[in-house]
Design a protein around this motif. Sequence first.
Motif, mmCIF file in Angstrom:
data_model
loop_
_atom_site.group_PDB
_atom_site.id
_atom_site.type_symbol
_atom_site.label_atom_id
_atom_site.label_comp_id
_atom_site.label_asym_id
_atom_site.label_seq_id
_atom_site.Cartn_x
_atom_site.Cartn_y
_atom_site.Cartn_z
ATOM 1 N N ARG A 138 -22.841 45.815 -15.367
ATOM 2 C CA ARG A 138 -22.156 46.257 -16.907
ATOM 3 C C ARG A 138 -20.602 46.100 -16.831
ATOM 4 O O ARG A 138 -20.195 45.748 -18.002
ATOM 5 C CB ARG A 138 -22.635 47.695 -16.720
ATOM 6 C CG ARG A 138 -22.144 48.325 -17.977
ATOM 7 C CD ARG A 138 -22.776 49.712 -18.207
ATOM 8 N NE ARG A 138 -24.109 49.628 -18.504
ATOM 9 C CZ ARG A 138 -24.820 49.410 -19.764
ATOM 10 N NH1 ARG A 138 -23.819 49.113 -20.681
ATOM 11 N NH2 ARG A 138 -26.012 49.134 -20.110
ATOM 12 N N THR A 153 -24.781 44.520 -25.835
ATOM 13 C CA THR A 153 -25.174 45.713 -24.999
ATOM 14 C C THR A 153 -26.149 45.347 -24.049
ATOM 15 O O THR A 153 -26.301 45.911 -22.855
ATOM 16 C CB THR A 153 -25.744 46.605 -26.072
ATOM 17 O OG1 THR A 153 -26.945 46.152 -26.632
ATOM 18 C CG2 THR A 153 -24.852 47.191 -27.145
ATOM 19 N N LEU A 164 -28.245 50.147 -25.434
ATOM 20 C CA LEU A 164 -27.389 51.369 -25.464
ATOM 21 C C LEU A 164 -26.998 51.904 -26.569
ATOM 22 O O LEU A 164 -26.745 53.120 -26.876
ATOM 23 C CB LEU A 164 -26.083 51.103 -24.620
ATOM 24 C CG LEU A 164 -25.478 52.414 -24.081
ATOM 25 C CD1 LEU A 164 -26.301 53.269 -23.132
ATOM 26 C CD2 LEU A 164 -24.026 51.917 -23.198
ATOM 27 N N LEU A 211 -17.988 53.457 -29.736
ATOM 28 C CA LEU A 211 -18.599 52.292 -29.171
ATOM 29 C C LEU A 211 -18.450 51.141 -30.070
ATOM 30 O O LEU A 211 -18.043 50.174 -29.845
ATOM 31 C CB LEU A 211 -19.951 52.578 -28.425
ATOM 32 C CG LEU A 211 -20.313 51.410 -28.036
ATOM 33 C CD1 LEU A 211 -19.448 50.897 -26.853
ATOM 34 C CD2 LEU A 211 -21.812 51.697 -27.288
ATOM 35 N N GLU A 240 -19.001 53.133 -23.496
ATOM 36 C CA GLU A 240 -20.422 53.095 -23.120
ATOM 37 C C GLU A 240 -20.598 54.020 -21.984
ATOM 38 O O GLU A 240 -21.800 54.640 -21.975
ATOM 39 C CB GLU A 240 -20.632 51.818 -22.302
ATOM 40 C CG GLU A 240 -20.528 50.540 -23.437
ATOM 41 C CD GLU A 240 -20.913 49.125 -22.674
ATOM 42 O OE1 GLU A 240 -21.391 48.446 -23.468
ATOM 43 O OE2 GLU A 240 -20.834 49.096 -21.612
ATOM 44 N N ASP A 244 -23.867 56.839 -22.068
ATOM 45 C CA ASP A 244 -24.775 57.080 -21.270
ATOM 46 C C ASP A 244 -24.680 58.301 -20.275
ATOM 47 O O ASP A 244 -25.703 58.732 -19.372
ATOM 48 C CB ASP A 244 -24.438 55.691 -20.104
ATOM 49 C CG ASP A 244 -25.638 55.276 -19.607
ATOM 50 O OD1 ASP A 244 -26.826 55.319 -19.824
ATOM 51 O OD2 ASP A 244 -25.505 54.519 -18.322
#
Length: 245
Positions: A138, A153, A164, A211, A240, A244
Amino acid sequence: PFYLSHAEYELDRFCARFGVSLRKLGISNQNICNTKLSITFDFTGVQASNTIPYHITMQLDEVTKREETSPFFTTIETAPHHASLSASIQLNLSPKEVKQAQNPIQPWYPDLPDYAVRQQAFTRLHQPKLPHPEPIVRHEPLRFACQCCGFPTMLSCDDYDYCLLCDWMDEPHLGERIPAELDIAREHFALLGSADDALEAAENLTHKRQLANAYLKLMHIANQQHPDFDKLWHGVLQCEQNIDS
């Protein structure tokens, strides 16, 4: 625009009736090749009444013809065909739906660039050279653009990866084919910030705006060699993480 549960129910009934009408004409669902669905609402009187006219038209333009020329070979041809069904329905709105009709949902991210612009820009900026070991880590500035929202993403390609940002699940081997559900998902994302028609929580939408804004800053510099790229990429990773977590 807003969600109308009664409209969805009536649309399902209408599509079922259209299928029955086609079968009476000798056309099975397997032979349908090209149809057009048109839906219009009339909100002009919604302030004075809790009902709105709802017009639906389904037009069949083409059908497929299959002919078995041998036990092992079947020819398939497309032929024009015209059949249509229309319906006008009065929708009864709940007080909540009347209020929503008077105050339509505003796009979650104003002035969002078109999907094609986002997808092409992020593919040029982040697309790894293929073949590439998957999934991608990532924190690396290598990504695949999501087929729904167009943002970078996806850590893998054709591997049932979830986005995401818009929650779209990547469908393996989709290629250039645009199924109806993906077309609808793109419209939902542009309006609601999600691939489905559910309204996002305010906190989640805030993180998604942050984002998207971080991604777009990267898109505008359009070059990983830019002196600000590393700083902006770090900002993307932080945003992100906020989603998350």
